[in-house]
Scaffold this motif. Structure first.
Motif, PDB file in Angstrom:
ATOM      1  N   MET A   1      -5.119   0.844   0.301  1.00 55.53           N
ATOM      2  CA  MET A   1      -5.289   0.501   1.784  1.00 55.53           C
ATOM      3  C   MET A   1      -5.847  -0.868   1.873  1.00 55.53           C
ATOM      4  N   LEU A   2      -6.892  -1.332   1.178  1.00 56.09           N
ATOM      5  CA  LEU A   2      -7.802  -2.302   1.475  1.00 56.09           C
ATOM      6  C   LEU A   2      -6.980  -3.448   1.257  1.00 56.09           C
ATOM      7  N   PHE A   3      -5.955  -3.384   0.038  1.00 54.38           N
ATOM      8  CA  PHE A   3      -4.958  -4.372  -0.299  1.00 54.38           C
ATOM      9  C   PHE A   3      -3.958  -4.830   0.841  1.00 54.38           C
ATOM     10  N   LEU A   4      -3.555  -3.603   1.269  1.00 58.25           N
ATOM     11  CA  LEU A   4      -2.373  -3.632   2.504  1.00 58.25           C
ATOM     12  C   LEU A   4      -3.038  -4.424   3.833  1.00 58.25           C
ATOM     13  N   ILE A   5      -4.351  -4.232   4.202  1.00 57.71           N
ATOM     14  CA  ILE A   5      -5.088  -4.720   5.106  1.00 57.71           C
ATOM     15  C   ILE A   5      -5.347  -6.232   4.888  1.00 57.71           C
ATOM     16  N   ILE A   6      -5.364  -6.584   3.450  1.00 56.64           N
ATOM     17  CA  ILE A   6      -5.626  -8.058   3.354  1.00 56.64           C
ATOM     18  C   ILE A   6      -4.309  -8.692   3.389  1.00 56.64           C
ATOM     19  N   THR A  63       2.112  -2.719   8.934  1.00 58.10           N
ATOM     20  CA  THR A  63       1.311  -1.959   9.848  1.00 58.10           C
ATOM     21  C   THR A  63       1.599  -0.536   9.744  1.00 58.10           C
ATOM     22  N   LEU A  64       3.011  -0.129   9.871  1.00 56.87           N
ATOM     23  CA  LEU A  64       3.462   1.169   9.763  1.00 56.87           C
ATOM     24  C   LEU A  64       2.925   1.836   8.421  1.00 56.87           C
ATOM     25  N   SER A  65       2.950   1.295   7.423  1.00 60.58           N
ATOM     26  CA  SER A  65       2.412   1.759   6.158  1.00 60.58           C
ATOM     27  C   SER A  65       0.967   1.920   6.009  1.00 60.58           C
ATOM     28  N   ILE A  66       0.270   1.012   6.805  1.00 56.97           N
ATOM     29  CA  ILE A  66      -1.317   1.451   6.821  1.00 56.97           C
ATOM     30  C   ILE A  66      -1.505   2.531   7.656  1.00 56.97           C
ATOM     31  N   THR A  67      -0.781   2.677   8.919  1.00 56.91           N
ATOM     32  CA  THR A  67      -0.992   3.813   9.605  1.00 56.91           C
ATOM     33  C   THR A  67      -0.648   5.060   9.139  1.00 56.91           C
TER      34      THR A  67
END
Length: 114
Positions: A1-6, A63-67
């Motif tokens: 998830m950290l990868f997706l945020i970065i 964003t939808l993936s992170i959510t």
């Protein structure tokens, strides 16, 4: 998830740069004084516009993936479950002022004097 945020932060920075580089629709460099399009400004504008739409779509997807990952709890759920366990096991504090409920009679005190 950290990868997706970065990844989301990098995409947002790229999107901001694409938007700032574009010419305004009212003119800008695309309506230069000469009649010829010597430097291909119109073609560059098209590429930047398509790039902006692609980056915007990537922002939405990431964003939808992170959510979705955050709601499913598949990533990093260990820390949040420990916190939830501590909250469930904690005892509620007594009411402020230790006031008795209104329907109970007041405590009687010893009025005899010695």
């Amino acid at each position: 998830m950290l990868f997706l945020i970065i990844l989301l932060v990098i995409i947002c920075i790229a999107l901001a740069l694409f938007v700032l580089i574009q010419n305004p629709k009212g003119g800008g460099l695309a309506t230069g004084g000469s009649g010829s399009n010597m430097f291909g400004v119109q073609r560059t504008g098209d590429v930047l516009e398509k790039g902006t739409w692609i980056l915007l779509a990537l922002v939405v997807v990431v964003t939808l993936s992170i959510t979705t990952i955050a709601k499913s709890g598949s990533a990093g759920s260990g820390a949040s479950s420990k916190i939830q366990q501590q909250l469930d096991n904690s005892v509620a504090p007594p009411p402020i002022g230790n006031m008795a409920p209104a329907n109970t009679p007041p405590a009687t005190s010893d009025t005899t004097k010695k």
